[in-house]
Scaffold this motif. Structure first.
Motif, short mmCIF file in Angstrom:
data_model
loop_
_atom_site.label_atom_id
_atom_site.label_comp_id
_atom_site.label_asym_id
_atom_site.label_seq_id
_atom_site.Cartn_x
_atom_site.Cartn_y
_atom_site.Cartn_z
N GLY A 144 -4.93 -2.80 -2.02
CA GLY A 144 -5.59 -1.86 -1.13
C GLY A 144 -6.07 -2.53 0.12
O GLY A 144 -5.59 -3.59 0.50
N THR A 145 -7.02 -1.87 0.75
CA THR A 145 -7.45 -2.38 2.05
C THR A 145 -8.34 -3.59 1.87
O THR A 145 -8.58 -4.31 2.82
N GLU A 162 0.77 4.00 -2.85
CA GLU A 162 0.37 5.34 -2.46
C GLU A 162 1.44 6.37 -2.81
O GLU A 162 1.16 7.46 -3.31
N LEU A 212 -5.81 1.11 6.39
CA LEU A 212 -5.33 -0.27 6.42
C LEU A 212 -5.05 -0.70 7.85
O LEU A 212 -5.37 -1.83 8.26
N ALA A 261 -4.51 6.23 3.42
CA ALA A 261 -4.64 4.83 3.05
C ALA A 261 -4.00 3.94 4.11
O ALA A 261 -4.52 2.86 4.44
N VAL A 320 0.84 -1.19 0.00
CA VAL A 320 0.00 0.00 0.00
C VAL A 320 0.89 1.25 0.00
O VAL A 320 0.63 2.21 -0.73
#
Lengths: 549, 275, 319
Positions: free
Chosen positions: C310-311, B162, B201, B197, B158
């Motif tokens: 992603g999440t 990002e 998470l 983000a 991530v």
């Protein structure tokens, strides 16, 4: 016909009920442990006329992968060995005596250093080779000497073993370097099961592999699914059980199957739903639902084992202080322990030995619950109560931890209860019972404070608590060692009994190294129409068992 | 031009998000003053009250030692937050470091970091957690670290994604032109841009960590008693499913709600910071 | 293409080497000694024997020698012998790997079917409320402890309905039910990717047109929605292998199935170093090869090579 030899207490059977009804509906009755029908001592499930044939499923709590005979200290191993292999002698749980099995008779010399065994004629291993004096010698040599090249350790009970000699066709003479009266009993243990010379010739991995083990017992390896089931079939020509067996010939059952139920909460249901004939390791909180659904609880007593105890490592921090050990010994309410997490089937312990064991002395009055005295002893040892109720000394908290095997269904909850009791006298306990990884490490670590256990001790208490490599207390107590030596040299039964009493007293009260907990019993769920009994080490005697159609 | 919003300026949440936030607030209160929410001692039980079914006095029932299960859940928040929090922290710290190295230190660092990430993907996280916990003894630190190693990959990926996204934004390009130093650029622009983000998470990962700790507890590697911890409460309670269904099911349902709520919050934060 | 393959294979080797190193470091930092654990039992601990066995396995040598020695052995395919049973590591793993493969592959298949079912229903359902509930299912699935579900399933199917054997009996049901329990958490990340696909596809002009033209909804789902998310789905399946392994360990324990789970558990408890190394090395190899295969077929399924990062898909231990 008497069936009282095997000490199996049996809970009465209550009427049938819908099994485990309402598991999720939430209408299950809150069952306090210890409820339900009580045990009637002396009963046996071996009543009636045996039925020939059929198969019996014995659900153990796990399946072992290592069956190397010297390491068969676990129930899961001894339960199998009892039914596939024979031993020189057998232990009679009723009398506490050693009785003939493969050795039809024996003589012991004056100072307990020479044992001459007469080997029963006509016994064969399942591969056809004879179980004669030479085969016995081969077994005793591996047990007594170990085999370093194969990484096979000595049998811990064969203290002072020098050699065996075949002096006549049917006679083996064992020589020891020091007196050891307990040697005879050691030959009755699962860890002294007799194997064929072909098996002994294998390396460690071969001897550990159940499919390669050839022995002379009433059942013979048939097949296995690794980690799932072991199947053994009856040996038709079996005719040499121990002298206390109720069945002198081949087994009634055609086949026995060992399986495993690791989930403790599923063991009663497995028998109630007919998927297992017997399951070992029923937890106290399931006893009521078991009797309610019409299955029997067979409580196997264990005179071949010590009682359950917690052993202090004498050199570990905090518990190296005898005052602390004494305080912990008397610092919890055993009656409340029993009523909360145990059941009627677990007698509170009065010593290192079980009440059913020969030579047991009841010391329970000497370590009765006394919170005030416990607190006084801790004060005296310099531990003062801190702000959160836990005692401190020199900025250090009074904290101990216990490691124990996850195989016992009661030891972890028991120490959860003891933890709450010890907290009241200002002691903090980290309960690692049930964490097998910590246990594995703690066994080899003398600085780990407390180990909870119960152990086979047919070879005497000496191997468990004397100096060399004793993983229970890691303490070498001169007085205790002298007692062990006296016991091994004693020739008269009365003399031996007196020394055994001194040993128990020294371990529990003289050194305060042991906290007696409860007598060792194994609670089995037994299905309807299943007739079974257990030996003094709680192993099922499947040669005598049968299943109604 | 899209400018990432800070967490301070979130769009209006929906009902699910509001409920989830409320639940988390309750947890924070339990964390701060557990004694206000239950009168029962989580450690010492009443021998006369073992295995009591749920009632008004004991909404979650009592356990095998006669302890109030709800009290154990409430007091267990602390230990749970510590263990799961440590797991998230380990994943976040190491994952972000790897992700940043990969995306900001040039192609070589990227190649090396990507192989490390591949290796961490290939190394089943659960095996690592099991090994760490078994080898070092189950405790808050070993559980947190063992479980945390498993989430390094997620955070690293991530972060990398990002950073690449943020760097493509105009204002970072501009600051580069202005000659800002590496760390100034990193802490001034890139990390704040990626933080939305990452926080999202972290919130979701917290829930996953609670479940992972519970799974380890089931296998016998849980926080040693008496310390109450959610994962172990569920795991140990399963032994009594047949005679005391509430001991595992009620705390289990509660943890399930918490995990779902954290998921909802995580998605909300994720969307909000990217909106 | 060949060059690409060669470079990917090279990368895979590097990955294997890194995992070996990580595990080696973990083992080296152990606070306890595996040989002592093997030899110190209730029966006592004989330090002399412990030292000799350590020497036999080379554990008395400096770490860099051990590192090279063990790596060399692994590269030659010599996995050595289990410290606790003396059995060959390959034999030990080989004796149960089939059972785990059967469980894991059935579980994976079922999880894909569950994910497809969820996304199809979400696509077909008109009520937004109902859809919201369906869309929430995956996060619920990944929040249920596998062991809890397993025990409940056994209580119901084995004890009350009596249609499932408590002991694996080789029947289809005794494979399907544990596999279903395993599939539930594994299906969550897959379902989430498919649902994203559904969400995106529903907005696409040609899908709207197709629906407006009255095309059969299921047909639209298969031809437009499902196919366009196929690539992303395959990619996410590649990353669920970890969850699959964790879930297998627990499922195998609950259902008392033989398999790598119980072998791993015992190996870890006994700190059986050769067995742990062998297990990790082989699992890593499988995962690396699987990832390679997924990488190679993903472009074939979807030229855009969707990679969802992603999440979503946080479902690590399948707990």
């Amino acid at each position: 016909m008497s069936f009282h030899r095997v000490r199996t207490r049996l809970a009465a059977t209550a009427g049938a009920a819908a099994l485990l009804a309402g598991v999720l509906a939430g209408c299950a009755a809150p069952a306090a442990s210890g409820g339900g029908a009580d045990a009637g001592a002396g009963a046996s499930t071996l009543s009636g006329t045996p039925v020939e044939g059929g198969s019996l499923v014995f659900a153990d709590i796990e399946l072992q992968t290592d069956f190397q005979v010297q390491k068969a200290f676990n129930y899961t191993q001894s339960n199998v060995f009892r039914n596939i292999a024979d031993r020189l002698t057998a232990f009679d749980p009723e009398t506490g005596e050693v009785v003939p099995w493969i050795a039809s008779e024996w003589t012991v010399n004056e100072d307990n250093t020479e044992f001459a065994f007469t080997i029963r004629p006509g016994v064969t291993f399942s591969d056809g080779t004879p179980l004669d004096a030479a085969a016995v010698k081969a077994n005793l040599d591996q047990l007594g000497l170990g085999d370093d090249a194969k990484k096979i350790v000595k049998n811990r009970d064969f203290i002072g073993y020098v050699s065996s000699e075949v002096t006549a066709e049917d006679t083996v003479v064992v020589r020891l370097s020091e007196p050891n009266a307990d040697f005879l009993k050691a030959t009755a243990a699962a860890t002294a099961s007799l194997l064929s010379p072909a098996t002994l010739a294998l390396d460690y991995a071969g001897q550990a592999d159940i499919s390669k083990i050839v022995a002379s017992g009433p059942f013979v390896f048939e097949s296995q699914v690794p980690d799932q089931e072991l199947v053994f079939t009856k040996r038709d020509d079996y005719a040499w059980p121990s002298s206390i067996s109720t069945n002198e010939g081949a087994a009634h059952l055609d086949e026995v199957v060992f399986r495993a139920i690791p989930e403790v909460g599923l063991r009663v249901g497995a028998v109630a739903s007919g998927q297992a004939d017997v399951s070992r390791g029923v937890q106290p909180s399931d006893e009521a639902s078991a009797t309610a659904s019409g299955i029997e609880l067979a409580v196997a007593e264990a005179p071949e084992l010590t009682a359950n105890w917690a052993a202090f490592r004498g050199g570990a921090p905090v518990v190296s202080d005898q005052n602390v050990r004494r305080a912990l010994q008397i610092g919890f309410d055993r009656e409340a322990l029993k009523s909360t997490v145990l059941s009627e089937r677990y007698p509170l312990s009065g010593s290192v030995l079980n009440r059913s064991a020969p030579g047991f002395v009841d010391l329970s009055d000497e370590f009765a619950y006394d919170a005030e005295e416990a607190e006084r002893l801790l004060d005296e040892a310099g531990w003062t109560v801190g702000s959160d109720g836990i005692r401190e000394k020199d900025g250090q908290r009074l904290r101990v931890s216990i490691a124990a095997s996850p195989r016992s269904v009661v030891i972890k909850p028991a120490f959860e209860f003891i933890e709450s009791e010890w907290r009241k006298i200002g002691v903090e306990l980290t309960n690692n019972a049930g964490d097998s990884a910590i246990l594995a490490t703690a066994l080899g670590d003398p600085a780990y404070p407390i180990i909870g256990s119960r152990q086979f001790y047919l070879g005497g208490l000496g191997p468990l608590f004397s100096a060399a490599g004793n993983t229970n207390t890691y303490v070498s107590d001169d007085e205790l060692n002298a007692l062990f030596a006296t016991e091994r040299a004693a020739t008269e039964p009365s003399e031996r009994e007196a020394v055994l009493a001194d040993i128990q007293e020294r371990l529990v009260l003289g050194t305060n190294l042991l906290v007696p907990l409860w007598d060792e019993v194994q609670v089995h769920a037994v299905g309807k129409g299943v007739h079974i009994s257990f030996d003094g080490g709680t192993a099922p005697l499947l040669q005598e068992a049968w299943v109604e159609d | 031009m899209r400018v990432p919003r800070g967490v301070g300026e979130l769009p209006l949440p929906g009902p699910a998000t509001a409920l989830s936030a409320l639940l988390v607030l309750v947890l924070v209160a339990w964390l701060a003053v557990p004694g206000l929410f239950t009168g029962y001692d989580p450690l010492v039980g009443d021998s006369a009250e073992v295995f009591l079914a749920p009632s008004v006095a004991h909404p979650f029932g009592t356990d095998h030692l006669g302890r109030d299960v709800l009290a154990r859940v409430i007091h267990g928040t602390t230990q749970t937050a510590l263990t799961a929090g440590l797991a998230v922290l380990v994943g976040l710290a190491l994952g972000t470091a790897i992700g940043l190295a990969s995306s900001t230190l040039g192609p070589w660092a990227d190649a090396i970091s990507m192989r490390v990430i591949d290796a961490l993907i290939a190394l089943p996280a659960f095996m690592v957690a099991l090994f760490v916990v078994a080898a070092y003894g189950a405790g808050p630190v070993s559980l947190g670290v063992g479980v945390g190693i498993g989430s390094i990959v997620l955070f690293a990926r991530v972060t990398r994604a990002e950073v690449l996204r943020v760097r493509a934004l105009d204002y970072v390009e501009a600051s580069k032109l202005a000659g800002a130093g590496y760390f100034r650029q990193l802490f001034g622009h890139i990390l704040p841009g990626a933080s939305g983000a990452l926080i999202a998470l972290a919130v979701v990962d917290f829930g996953a960590a609670v479940l992972a700790v519970s799974a380890l507890g089931y296998l016998g590697f849980g926080t040693p008693p008496p310390t109450p911890e959610w994962g172990l409460i569920i795991a140990e309670g399963r032994n009594y499913l047949a005679n005391a269904w509430w001991m595992t099911s009620l705390p289990g349902t509660f943890v399930l709600l918490v995990v779902v709520a954290l998921g909802v919050l995580g998605r909300y934060l994720g969307k909000a910071t990217r909106a | 293409m060949l060059r690409y393959l060669a470079s990917r294979a090279g990368q895979a080797l590097v990955v294997l080497w890194i995992t070996y190193t990580i595990v080696f470091v973990l083992i080296q930092t152990l606070p306890s000694d595996p040989v002592t654990i093997f030899l110190a039992s209730d029966a006592g601990a004989d330090q002399e024997l412990i030292d000799r066995v350590s020497a036999l396995y080379g554990y008395d040598r400096p770490w860099f020698e051990q590192y090279a020695l063990q790596l060399g052995n692994l590269l030659r395919g010599e996995f050595g012998f289990s410290l606790s049973t003396g059995q060959s590591v390959l034999e030990r793993i080989g004796s149960v790997v089939g059972s785990t493969l059967a469980l894991a592959s059935t579980g994976l298949l079922l999880s894909v079917l569950i994910a497809i079912a969820i996304s199809a229903v979400a696509f077909l359902v008109d009520s937004p409320r109902l859809r919201a509930i369906i869309v929430a299912a995956p996060s619920l699935f990944s929040s249920i402890p596998v062991f809890w579900l397993g025990i409940v399933v056994l209580q119901v199917f084995s004890f009350q309905l009596r249609i499932l054997s408590l002991f694996p009996d080789g029947s289809l049901l005794s494979l399907l039910i544990p596999a279903l329990v395993l599939a539930i958490p594994v299906s969550a990340p897959i379902a989430q990717v498919l649902l994203t696909g559904v969400e995106q596809a529903s907005e696409l002009a040609f899908v709207k047109t197709a629906r407006a033209k009255g095309a059969r909804p299921m047909r639209v789902f298969w031809h437009h929605v499902f196919r366009s998310s196929l690539g992303a789905t395959t990619a996410v399946i590649g990353t669920t292998l970890g969850v699959l392994i964790a879930g297998s360990v627990i499922t195998e324990t609950v259902f008392a199935r033989p398999g790598l789970g119980s072998v791993l558990l015992r190996a870890v408890i006994a700190q059986d170093v050769p067995l742990v190394q062998g297990l990790v090395f082989l699992t890593t190899l499988v995962v690396v090869v699987a990832a390679l295969v997924v990488d190679l077929i993903t472009p074939l399924l979807d030229p855009r090579v969707l990679r969802s990062v992603g999440t979503r898909g946080v479902s690590r231990l399948g707990a």
